[in-house]
Scaffold this active site. Sequence first.
Site, mmCIF file in Angstrom:
data_model
loop_
_atom_site.group_PDB
_atom_site.id
_atom_site.type_symbol
_atom_site.label_atom_id
_atom_site.label_comp_id
_atom_site.label_asym_id
_atom_site.label_seq_id
_atom_site.Cartn_x
_atom_site.Cartn_y
_atom_site.Cartn_z
ATOM 1 N N CYS A 1 57.657 -9.415 82.407
ATOM 2 C CA CYS A 1 56.875 -8.535 83.264
ATOM 3 C C CYS A 1 57.537 -7.162 83.151
ATOM 4 O O CYS A 1 58.544 -7.022 82.471
ATOM 5 C CB CYS A 1 56.895 -9.061 84.702
ATOM 6 N N CYS B 1 51.175 -4.821 80.295
ATOM 7 C CA CYS B 1 52.142 -5.886 80.067
ATOM 8 C C CYS B 1 53.057 -5.501 78.920
ATOM 9 O O CYS B 1 52.633 -4.833 77.982
ATOM 10 C CB CYS B 1 51.432 -7.189 79.714
ATOM 11 N N CYS C 1 52.005 -10.093 83.930
ATOM 12 C CA CYS C 1 51.398 -8.940 84.595
ATOM 13 C C CYS C 1 49.939 -9.261 84.909
ATOM 14 O O CYS C 1 49.304 -10.023 84.182
ATOM 15 C CB CYS C 1 51.468 -7.712 83.706
#
Length: 142
Positions: free
Chosen positions: A7, A86, A79
Amino acid sequence: MKILILCTGNSCRSQMSHGFMQSFDKNLKVFSAGTKPAEKVNPMAVKVMAECGIDISQHKPKNVNIYVDEPWDYVITVCGGAMESCPTFAGKVKNRLHIGFDDPSEAVGSVEFIDSEFHRVCDEIKERFYDFYINEVKPQLK
């Protein structure tokens, strides 16, 4: 099996995902990282995971660059929102997946609402990563 969960900040969703995956099978090698790691894991993420019986209080956000030269069975981005980008991972990866979630740390409103958002996302992460574990990972471990 080695799994890397990515992330941006590595402070919330990727840390919760990491905790759940590790809890499903202690023999998995699970890591998480971010492209712009935060200073610490979000305290609300630590709280909701503790309520699930999983301790991520000793986890530290890490930069994805430390893992680039390692081979991975899975690299999973978590994400969620359209406004987020992302991270991409250019390393040696057998399987790339995206399992997106809303970012509960972006929730605004009352303490109760923010708490409910963390619990909602935590529940979603647990469910979707358990499905991933049962349907994708566990069959490969036999």
